[in-house]
Design an enzyme around this catalytic site. Structure first.
Site, short mmCIF file in Angstrom:
data_model
loop_
_atom_site.label_atom_id
_atom_site.label_comp_id
_atom_site.label_asym_id
_atom_site.label_seq_id
_atom_site.Cartn_x
_atom_site.Cartn_y
_atom_site.Cartn_z
N GLY A 1 0.81 -1.21 0.00
CA GLY A 1 0.00 0.00 0.00
C GLY A 1 0.84 1.26 0.00
N LEU A 2 0.18 2.40 0.22
CA LEU A 2 0.84 3.72 0.22
C LEU A 2 2.01 3.75 1.20
CD1 LEU A 2 0.91 6.93 -0.10
CD2 LEU A 2 -0.85 6.95 1.69
N VAL A 3 1.76 3.40 2.47
CA VAL A 3 2.79 3.50 3.50
C VAL A 3 3.82 2.37 3.35
CG1 VAL A 3 3.23 3.66 5.98
CG2 VAL A 3 1.11 4.60 5.04
N GLY A 4 3.34 1.16 3.04
CA GLY A 4 4.24 0.01 2.87
C GLY A 4 5.25 0.25 1.75
N TYR B 1 -14.06 2.45 11.94
CA TYR B 1 -12.60 2.36 11.77
C TYR B 1 -11.90 2.85 13.03
CZ TYR B 1 -8.13 3.99 9.58
OH TYR B 1 -6.82 4.25 9.26
N LYS C 1 -9.35 0.74 15.53
CA LYS C 1 -7.95 1.18 15.68
C LYS C 1 -7.63 1.50 17.14
CE LYS C 1 -6.25 1.30 11.40
NZ LYS C 1 -4.97 0.66 10.99
N PRO D 1 -0.31 8.05 12.76
CA PRO D 1 -0.06 9.04 11.71
C PRO D 1 -1.26 9.95 11.49
CG PRO D 1 0.33 6.81 10.92
CD PRO D 1 -0.45 6.69 12.21
N ASN E 1 -3.14 12.40 8.31
CA ASN E 1 -3.46 12.05 6.92
C ASN E 1 -2.17 11.94 6.10
OD1 ASN E 1 -5.87 13.01 8.17
ND2 ASN E 1 -6.79 13.18 6.13
N HIS F 1 -8.69 9.10 -0.21
CA HIS F 1 -8.57 10.27 0.66
C HIS F 1 -8.54 11.53 -0.20
CE1 HIS F 1 -6.97 7.09 3.39
NE2 HIS F 1 -7.70 7.76 4.24
P1 NAP Z 1 -3.52 1.15 1.48
O1 NAP Z 1 -2.69 1.91 0.52
O2 NAP Z 1 -4.97 1.01 1.25
O3 NAP Z 1 -2.87 -0.32 1.64
C1 NAP Z 1 -3.50 -1.27 2.46
C2 NAP Z 1 -2.59 -2.47 2.56
O4 NAP Z 1 -3.21 -3.45 3.41
C3 NAP Z 1 -2.33 -3.15 1.21
O5 NAP Z 1 -1.03 -3.65 1.18
C4 NAP Z 1 -3.35 -4.30 1.23
O6 NAP Z 1 -2.94 -5.41 0.43
C5 NAP Z 1 -3.32 -4.68 2.72
N1 NAP Z 1 -4.54 -5.35 3.14
C6 NAP Z 1 -5.80 -4.85 3.11
N2 NAP Z 1 -6.69 -5.77 3.57
C7 NAP Z 1 -5.95 -6.88 3.88
C8 NAP Z 1 -6.27 -8.18 4.36
N3 NAP Z 1 -7.55 -8.54 4.63
N4 NAP Z 1 -5.27 -9.08 4.54
C9 NAP Z 1 -3.98 -8.74 4.24
N5 NAP Z 1 -3.60 -7.52 3.80
C10 NAP Z 1 -4.58 -6.61 3.61
O7 NAP Z 1 -3.36 1.75 2.95
P2 NAP Z 1 -2.31 2.82 3.53
O8 NAP Z 1 -2.85 4.16 3.27
O9 NAP Z 1 -0.93 2.45 3.08
O10 NAP Z 1 -2.47 2.53 5.11
C11 NAP Z 1 -1.47 1.81 5.82
C12 NAP Z 1 -1.79 1.95 7.29
O11 NAP Z 1 -1.75 3.34 7.63
C13 NAP Z 1 -3.19 1.44 7.66
O12 NAP Z 1 -3.15 0.75 8.89
C14 NAP Z 1 -4.01 2.73 7.80
O13 NAP Z 1 -5.07 2.56 8.70
C15 NAP Z 1 -2.96 3.70 8.33
N6 NAP Z 1 -3.22 5.13 8.07
C16 NAP Z 1 -3.38 5.57 6.79
C17 NAP Z 1 -3.61 6.95 6.58
C18 NAP Z 1 -3.79 7.54 5.19
O14 NAP Z 1 -4.07 8.75 5.10
N7 NAP Z 1 -3.65 6.76 4.12
C19 NAP Z 1 -3.65 7.83 7.69
C20 NAP Z 1 -3.46 7.31 8.97
C21 NAP Z 1 -3.24 5.95 9.15
P3 NAP Z 1 -3.31 -5.47 -1.15
O15 NAP Z 1 -2.37 -4.50 -1.82
O16 NAP Z 1 -3.06 -6.87 -1.52
O17 NAP Z 1 -4.73 -5.04 -1.25
O1 GFB Z 2 -9.11 12.71 3.23
P1 GFB Z 2 -10.55 12.59 3.63
O2 GFB Z 2 -11.36 11.64 2.85
O3 GFB Z 2 -10.54 12.14 5.15
O4 GFB Z 2 -11.33 14.04 3.55
P2 GFB Z 2 -10.83 12.71 6.60
C1 GFB Z 2 -10.81 15.16 4.01
C2 GFB Z 2 -11.68 16.35 3.68
O5 GFB Z 2 -11.57 16.60 2.26
C3 GFB Z 2 -13.18 16.30 3.95
C4 GFB Z 2 -12.83 16.94 1.71
O6 GFB Z 2 -13.57 17.53 4.51
C5 GFB Z 2 -13.81 16.17 2.56
O7 GFB Z 2 -15.10 16.77 2.48
N1 GFB Z 2 -12.82 16.58 0.28
C6 GFB Z 2 -12.97 17.46 -0.75
C7 GFB Z 2 -12.64 15.36 -0.23
N2 GFB Z 2 -12.91 16.83 -1.93
C8 GFB Z 2 -12.70 15.50 -1.65
C9 GFB Z 2 -12.53 14.33 -2.46
O8 GFB Z 2 -12.58 14.36 -3.70
N3 GFB Z 2 -12.34 13.14 -1.81
C10 GFB Z 2 -12.28 13.08 -0.42
N4 GFB Z 2 -12.05 11.89 0.16
N5 GFB Z 2 -12.43 14.17 0.39
C11 GFB Z 2 -10.46 10.16 7.11
C12 GFB Z 2 -11.10 9.08 7.92
O9 GFB Z 2 -11.12 11.35 7.40
O10 GFB Z 2 -9.08 10.32 7.45
C13 GFB Z 2 -10.34 7.79 7.76
O11 GFB Z 2 -12.45 8.93 7.49
C14 GFB Z 2 -8.84 7.98 8.00
O12 GFB Z 2 -10.86 6.86 8.66
C15 GFB Z 2 -8.33 9.15 7.19
O13 GFB Z 2 -8.60 8.24 9.31
C16 GFB Z 2 -6.89 9.44 7.49
O14 GFB Z 2 -9.57 13.34 7.06
O15 GFB Z 2 -12.06 13.52 6.67
#
Ligand code: NAP
Ligand code: GFB
Length: 332
Positions: free
Chosen positions: A16-19, A148, A152, A175, A177, A191
């Protein structure tokens, strides 16, 4: 006295993104450096294809196959605001199952260390700001992502229980966003940053309007995935406490969604107009997190400036559009 055998580090959610950011840092930083691979160290970046971690047997099989000494547990069902609002039960159950299986398998294998990954959305919605690590359990999370968020939060409870009953070194990172290369750019489930990069890219390509959801007023802190990757490697090497650590840029880096949209318009070089669809949800107004604990423990850290990180992400997306996660709509 024999030197300890090199680490075997399993990164769940490694595709994924972080991995992929951790993989990039481990492969590009000098060997033996603070954020680089250590001599003899083995890193595994697992995908769900290697084992569905919702299933205990498949989880045990993954540990059996790689015999990890350390685990960076990133795997999760992840999505933006709109996906979270639609699938609260699935986000709760899938993440509860994944986390329980990964921690219990680590217990059974007596894994030396597990770092799990929470998110700043776990914090209470109504609490004195800034958010810090002591406030996780002091009130309900925002209603838009309580499924979620509760799954967590429970990881922090599990880590403390495993420590008290068995003495395990299980901890967690929180982390804010995240954005960067290899993100999910699905138009609806992603996101905000990847979602708007994709929408702006299509608007430029097709001469269609660029529409931002909501009012543009909410505030967020964004960390570049490559910076977050280095912080996870620091935790792996230098942090051995059950208490979580917020991994984020400073509170003064909070930006509005409108400012993010403006920056994306610049990075994509979009010349058209853009509007706000105020019929769509804004979600939580803000979740300002303090990174004081992190910077105190690390002795400071240089974050990549936001415009530079955004340019890198847009460049990666445009160059990898065909293989990026753009969702069905994205490929239409
Ligand atoms: P991501 O890009 O969606 O990647 C998710 C990863 O988890 C992929 O490698 C996926 O494998 C794997 N996965 C999903 N379901 C699975 C399952 N049932 N069994 C095994 N592997 C599974 O997510 P990310 O954004 O990198 O997030 C990584 C971590 O950071 C997560 O714990 C997330 O909650 C946390 N986090 C993310 C954000 C953010 O803004 N993105 C913010 C705060 C915390 P496949 O590639 O095979 O699908
Ligand atoms: O990034 P986002 O989906 O997550 O949205 P959260 C952030 C803000 O962006 C919201 C606005 O106020 C949305 O209304 N936004 C505007 C958009 N345009 C867009 C668009 O095209 N797509 C999206 N997605 N948003 C998440 C949590 O909350 O944060 C998850 O729901 C996780 O569980 C993640 O924790 C990191 O910051 O609002």
């Amino acid at each position: 006295m024999s030197s300890p055998s090199p680490n075997v580090v399993l990164v769940t959610g490694g595709t994924g993104l972080v991995g992929q950011a951790i993989k990039h840092v481990i492969e590009t930083e000098p060997e033996g450096s603070r954020f680089g691979k250590q001599p003899g160290e083995k890193w595994i970046f697992a995908s769900s294809k290697e084992g569905d971690l919702r299933d205990p047997a498949q989880t045990r099989a993954l540990y059996e196959k790689y015999q990890p000494t350390h685990v960076i547990h990133l795997a999760a069902l992840v999505g933006g605001l709109f996906k979270n609002m639609k699938y609260k039960m699935t986000f709760l159950r899938d993440n509860l199952l994944i986390n329980d299986n990964v921690l219990e398998a680590a217990h059974e294998k007596n894994t030396q260390k597990v770092i799990s990954c929470l998110s700043t959305c776990v914090f209470p919605d109504k609490v004195e700001y800034p958010l810090d690590e002591t406030k996780i359990h002091t009130g309900p999370p925002h209603q838009s992502n309580f499924g979620y968020a509760h799954a967590k939060r429970l990881v922090d409870v599990q880590n403390h229980a495993y420590k008290e009953q068995y003495g395990h070194n299980f901890t967690s990172a929180i982390p804010t966003n995240v954005f960067g290369p290899h993100d999910n750019f699905d138009l609806e489930d992603s996101h905000v940053i990847p979602g708007l990069i994709h929408k702006c890219y299509l608007a430029k390509k097709n001469g269609t309007p660029f529409i931002v959801a909501g009012t543009g007023k909410p505030l967020r802190q964004f960390i570049f995935s490559y910076d977050l990757a280095k912080l996870f490697i620091w935790m792996l090497r230098e942090y051995d406490d059950v208490e979580p650590v917020i991994l984020s840029v400073g509170e003064d880096e909070e930006v509005s969604i409108k400012e993010v949209a403006d920056a994306i318009v610049k990075a994509v070089d979009f010349k058209g107009d853009y509007t706000f669809d105020t019929t769509r949800a804004d979600g939580q107004f803000r979740k300002p997190a303090s990174n004081k604990k992190l910077l105190t423990l690390m002795g400071g850290f240089e974050f990549t400036p936001f415009p530079e990180a955004l340019d890198l992400t847009v460049k990666w997306f445009v160059e990898n559009y065909d293989k990026a996660r753009t969702g069905a709509a994205g490929k239409a």
